[in-house]
Scaffold this active site. Structure first.
Site, PDB file in Angstrom:
ATOM      1  N   THR A 266     -33.863 -27.093  17.210  1.00 19.91           N
ATOM      2  CA  THR A 266     -33.037 -25.917  16.929  1.00 19.91           C
ATOM      3  C   THR A 266     -31.883 -25.805  17.921  1.00 19.91           C
ATOM      4  O   THR A 266     -30.899 -25.117  17.648  1.00 19.91           O
ATOM      5  CB  THR A 266     -33.868 -24.621  17.015  1.00 19.91           C
ATOM      6  OG1 THR A 266     -34.562 -24.601  18.269  1.00 19.91           O
ATOM      7  CG2 THR A 266     -34.886 -24.531  15.888  1.00 19.91           C
TER       8      THR A 266
ATOM      9  N   LEU B 205     -41.169 -35.403  27.665  1.00 17.69           N
ATOM     10  CA  LEU B 205     -41.195 -34.254  28.580  1.00 17.69           C
ATOM     11  C   LEU B 205     -39.928 -34.213  29.421  1.00 17.69           C
ATOM     12  O   LEU B 205     -39.855 -33.534  30.425  1.00 17.69           O
ATOM     13  CB  LEU B 205     -42.434 -34.314  29.484  1.00 17.69           C
ATOM     14  CG  LEU B 205     -43.777 -34.271  28.755  1.00 17.69           C
ATOM     15  CD1 LEU B 205     -44.926 -34.311  29.765  1.00 17.69           C
ATOM     16  CD2 LEU B 205     -43.897 -33.044  27.869  1.00 17.69           C
ATOM     17  N   SER B 206     -38.949 -34.959  28.986  1.00 16.79           N
ATOM     18  CA  SER B 206     -37.596 -34.875  29.524  1.00 16.79           C
ATOM     19  C   SER B 206     -37.428 -35.469  30.914  1.00 16.79           C
ATOM     20  O   SER B 206     -36.849 -34.873  31.801  1.00 16.79           O
ATOM     21  CB  SER B 206     -37.102 -33.434  29.505  1.00 16.79           C
ATOM     22  OG  SER B 206     -35.733 -33.410  29.209  1.00 16.79           O
ATOM     23  N   SER B 207     -37.900 -36.693  31.081  1.00 15.38           N
ATOM     24  CA  SER B 207     -37.723 -37.356  32.371  1.00 15.38           C
ATOM     25  C   SER B 207     -36.250 -37.650  32.648  1.00 15.38           C
ATOM     26  O   SER B 207     -35.808 -37.555  33.799  1.00 15.38           O
ATOM     27  CB  SER B 207     -38.534 -38.655  32.417  1.00 15.38           C
ATOM     28  OG  SER B 207     -38.205 -39.492  31.324  1.00 15.38           O
ATOM     29  N   SER B 208     -35.459 -37.971  31.616  1.00 18.79           N
ATOM     30  CA  SER B 208     -34.044 -38.268  31.861  1.00 18.79           C
ATOM     31  C   SER B 208     -33.293 -37.028  32.324  1.00 18.79           C
ATOM     32  O   SER B 208     -32.502 -37.082  33.270  1.00 18.79           O
ATOM     33  CB  SER B 208     -33.389 -38.847  30.605  1.00 18.79           C
ATOM     34  OG  SER B 208     -33.454 -37.952  29.522  1.00 18.79           O
TER      35      SER B 208
ATOM     36  N   ASP C 191     -33.181 -28.924  27.246  1.00 24.14           N
ATOM     37  CA  ASP C 191     -33.900 -29.607  28.321  1.00 24.14           C
ATOM     38  C   ASP C 191     -33.294 -29.272  29.684  1.00 24.14           C
ATOM     39  O   ASP C 191     -33.999 -28.900  30.631  1.00 24.14           O
ATOM     40  CB  ASP C 191     -33.864 -31.124  28.107  1.00 24.14           C
ATOM     41  CG  ASP C 191     -34.618 -31.538  26.869  1.00 24.14           C
ATOM     42  OD1 ASP C 191     -35.261 -30.676  26.234  1.00 24.14           O
ATOM     43  OD2 ASP C 191     -34.559 -32.733  26.519  1.00 24.14           O
TER      44      ASP C 191
END
Length: 389
Positions: free
Chosen positions: A35, A127-130, A175
């Site tokens: 979204t 889980l958005s490591s970048s 994120d």
């Protein structure tokens, strides 16, 4: 752990100079998936797992990068005089992208630095490591180089700018915002259309949040993420011919049903339907959570997964197996995929006394069906990126 990382830093780069330490969390989105680039609402929280970094300024224009997680890669190098993505640069393209972004935003970095990181986020897990590495670099640059007038919201926007324009991932803002603005024991109810937000306390007495990592590796840039975004943009353009909206998130379910015939393909209609309905689900989820109705929140999580599976088609066998199995376990309040999909993780809320059996049962069935193991993390909600005291 801090002393161990400092010792490792000195082993890699040599001793001397002022060392500074920072931390940026990973994030999990409790509801509101796909979204954020459709002008809708999201409901993420920062985690206590994340990326830890040790930094030291240099006097020349060289940047050096080392990850404890990828020791075989050795020390990667870059130059302030050549800020562009390089395939051979691997993960260091993320911090270099942030350095480039600071320059683009009027804050050029004038000397290089040495950087060592250690991440506790499973790699390529969703889980958005970048974004964690982006935000870690951003808070380090702001602090080390005395950059003034750059807020945590600015840093989130810098992270999105770097992802979009340097790393080639057409992501939304969620994120980076969750990681830079996280607050312990709170999720962030964020309107991505205007960045209005509020903190919502997560009160889960007797319950736990469990992340299940499918261990199916994926890369956002080469996944169908950009394709889904393009499909939504096309559906939006078709809808705009018949209704005055700026984003799919502007529509209610009723309005969507009224105007959906303007969308020229059944596939694009389903993509847009997910974006609209998921946005409304997220609004309701925050309301019921504020009212203390965790059971209804769980039902909305489940409905979110069904929509991501059927309308958005971003789940796949691995995530569906984890969620379908979770739904059948005693003590589970709700479970859904989280992140971009195509692999990555699920998030489940369950009763604390059911955690052990949940991990055992879901893990066993998953390995039998998929052929390799899933990893499980019982997580806590933590603060956003900043100096690691």
């Amino acid at each position: 752990m801090k002393q161990e990382l400092i010792q490792k830093f000195n082993e890699i780069y040599g001793e001397g100079g002022e060392l500074k330490t920072y931390f940026a969390p990973g994030r999990v989105n409790l509801i509101g998936e796909h979204t954020d680039y459709n002008g809708g609402h999201v409901f993420p929280c920062a985690l206590t797992i994340g990326t830890f970094g040790v930094f030291r300024k240099r006097t020349d224009r060289t940047m050096r990068f080392y990850s404890v997680n990828f020791p075989k890669a050795g020390v990667l190098t870059g130059s302030l005089d050549e800020l562009k993505p390089r395939k051979e640069a691997g993960w260091s393209n993320y911090p270099v992208g942030m350095v480039w972004t600071f320059g683009e935003k009027g804050h050029p970095i004038d000397t290089g630095f040495d950087m060592l990181i250690y991440g506790t986020i499973p790699d390529a897990s969703g889980l958005s490591s970048s974004s964690s590495v982006h935000m870690l670099t951003a808070v380090a640059l702001r602090d080390m180089y005395g950059v003034e007038g750059v807020s945590n919201i600015d840093i989130a926007l810098y992270g999105q700018f770097a992802e979009n324009n340097f790393n080639g991932v057409n992501c939304g803002i969620m994120d980076q915002f969750a990681i830079s603005m996280g607050k312990k024991d709170n999720a962030i109810y964020l309107d991505t259309s205007n960045l209005e937000y509020e903190y919502a306390p997560i009160k889960l007495e007797g319950m736990k949040i469990v992340i299940a990592c499918s261990n199916k590796k994926r890369g956002l840039g080469d996944s169908k993420y950009n394709e889904r975004r393009a499909e939504c943009e096309e559906a939006l353009a078709e809808l705009q011919k018949v209704v005055d909206i700026k984003a799919l998130g502007d529509l209610t379910e009723e309005e969507f049903e009224k105007y959906k015939s303007a969308i020229g393909s059944e596939v694009r209609m389903r993509r847009a339907r997910h974006a609209v309905y998921e946005n409304q689900r997220t609004k309701r989820a925050v309301e019921v959570l504020k009212a203390g109705d965790v059971a209804e929140f769980g039902r909305l999580m489940n409905a979110s997964h069904v929509s991501l599976r059927d309308d958005y088609e971003v789940t796949g066998k691995e995530l569906d197996t984890l969620v379908d199995t979770a739904w059948k376990q005693d003590g589970v309040i709700g479970s859904r995929m989280t992140g971009a999909g195509f692999g990555g993780c699920t998030v489940s809320i369950l009763k604390e006394d059911a955690v052990k059996s949940f991990i055992e049962n879901v893990g066993k069935i998953y390995e039998e069906k998929i052929g390799y193991k899933a990893d499980f993390y019982v997580v806590e909600i933590g603060d956003g990126a900043g100096i690691w005291e």
